[in-house]
Design a protein around this motif. Structure first.
Motif, PDB file in Angstrom:
ATOM      1  N   VAL A   7       0.743   4.274  91.728  1.00 57.39           N
ATOM      2  CA  VAL A   7       1.844   3.708  92.514  1.00 57.39           C
ATOM      3  C   VAL A   7       3.055   4.628  92.503  1.00 57.39           C
ATOM      4  O   VAL A   7       3.756   4.757  93.512  1.00 57.39           O
ATOM      5  N   SER A   8       3.308   5.308  91.413  1.00 56.52           N
ATOM      6  CA  SER A   8       4.480   6.188  91.353  1.00 56.52           C
ATOM      7  C   SER A   8       4.348   7.368  92.316  1.00 56.52           C
ATOM      8  O   SER A   8       5.353   7.963  92.709  1.00 56.52           O
ATOM      9  N   ALA A   9       3.126   7.682  92.738  1.00 52.39           N
ATOM     10  CA  ALA A   9       2.925   8.775  93.685  1.00 52.39           C
ATOM     11  C   ALA A   9       3.114   8.337  95.135  1.00 52.39           C
ATOM     12  O   ALA A   9       3.148   9.172  96.037  1.00 52.39           O
ATOM     13  N   LEU A  10       3.279   7.041  95.388  1.00 51.06           N
ATOM     14  CA  LEU A  10       3.436   6.536  96.753  1.00 51.06           C
ATOM     15  C   LEU A  10       4.836   6.822  97.293  1.00 51.06           C
ATOM     16  O   LEU A  10       5.815   6.843  96.542  1.00 51.06           O
ATOM     17  N   THR A  11       4.923   6.988  98.609  1.00 48.04           N
ATOM     18  CA  THR A  11       6.224   7.116  99.277  1.00 48.04           C
ATOM     19  C   THR A  11       6.546   5.794  99.960  1.00 48.04           C
ATOM     20  O   THR A  11       5.704   4.890 100.019  1.00 48.04           O
ATOM     21  N   GLU A  12       7.747   5.673 100.520  1.00 46.98           N
ATOM     22  CA  GLU A  12       8.143   4.443 101.215  1.00 46.98           C
ATOM     23  C   GLU A  12       7.190   4.117 102.361  1.00 46.98           C
ATOM     24  O   GLU A  12       6.907   2.965 102.633  1.00 46.98           O
ATOM     25  N   ALA A  13       6.689   5.146 103.038  1.00 46.56           N
ATOM     26  CA  ALA A  13       5.792   4.936 104.186  1.00 46.56           C
ATOM     27  C   ALA A  13       4.427   4.406 103.751  1.00 46.56           C
ATOM     28  O   ALA A  13       3.705   3.811 104.558  1.00 46.56           O
ATOM     29  N   SER A  35      -2.962   3.432  84.505  1.00 46.97           N
ATOM     30  CA  SER A  35      -3.552   4.174  85.624  1.00 46.97           C
ATOM     31  C   SER A  35      -3.009   3.672  86.959  1.00 46.97           C
ATOM     32  O   SER A  35      -2.772   4.456  87.874  1.00 46.97           O
ATOM     33  N   TYR A  36      -2.771   2.360  87.058  1.00 45.14           N
ATOM     34  CA  TYR A  36      -2.183   1.794  88.279  1.00 45.14           C
ATOM     35  C   TYR A  36      -0.761   2.309  88.452  1.00 45.14           C
ATOM     36  O   TYR A  36      -0.357   2.686  89.557  1.00 45.14           O
ATOM     37  N   ASP A  37      -0.009   2.343  87.382  1.00 46.51           N
ATOM     38  CA  ASP A  37       1.381   2.806  87.435  1.00 46.51           C
ATOM     39  C   ASP A  37       1.454   4.260  87.900  1.00 46.51           C
ATOM     40  O   ASP A  37       2.327   4.626  88.689  1.00 46.51           O
TER      41      ASP A  37
END
Length: 169
Positions: A56-62, A51-53
């Motif tokens: 986190v995979s939906a995050l952008t660099e910003a 669930s954490y993965d």
């Protein structure tokens, strides 16, 4: 009614058998505990990491932020002073139970936000925990439990054999 000597021996023998079975079952439960608890914890950890993965995979660099650890504390569950928000501070506190498996205290790791480095998203942290092999733990636990039982069995068997030889004479 008085019990005969044969009935007393049979009763004592059955009590010894029941005691031996109980000790065996308790010993097996103690030996199996590390294996079962590891399996259960790995199952729960796999779900948490998955669930954490996904998050986190939906995050952008910003969306990434970097924090530098500035304090580590072990406190009682009732001690809340470390968790209050401090005005003007950009901090995060991570909390977990400690010691592992006992969970009587809380481990608090506090970090202050710092500027993101160019390579911040490539940093990897390795675990420092040392996992002891289940066979080693089982052996260490089993020896103090089974050694007195073995000594008792040897002496009680030896005593019975001497009594039988004495009765035959």
């Amino acid at each position: 009614m008085k019990q005969s000597a044969k009935d007393k021996k049979t009763h004592a023998g059955s009590l010894a058998t029941v005691a031996l079975i109980v000790v065996f079952i308790v010993g097996m439960l103690i030996l199996l505990y590390p294996t079962v608890s590891t399996w259960w914890n790995e199952r729960a950890t796999t779900r948490a990491v998955f669930s954490y993965d996904e998050a986190v995979s939906a995050l952008t660099e910003a969306d990434y932020s970097s924090y530098e650890v500035d304090s580590i504390a072990i406190v009682l569950p009732s001690e809340m002073d470390y968790l209050f928000i401090e005005e003007g501070e950009d901090c995060v506190t991570l909390m977990t139970c400690t010691p592992y498996g006992i969970n009587t205290h809380r481990l608090l790791v506090r970090g202050t936000r710092i500027e993101n480095a160019e390579t911040a998203h490539n940093i990897r942290v390795t675990a420092e925990a040392y996992k002891i092999d289940t066979v080693v733990v089982a052996s260490i636990v089993a020896v103090p439990i089974l050694l007195p039982l073995l000594v008792w069995l040897l002496f009680s068997t030896n005593r019975r054999n001497r009594k039988k030889r004495k009765n035959r004479s």
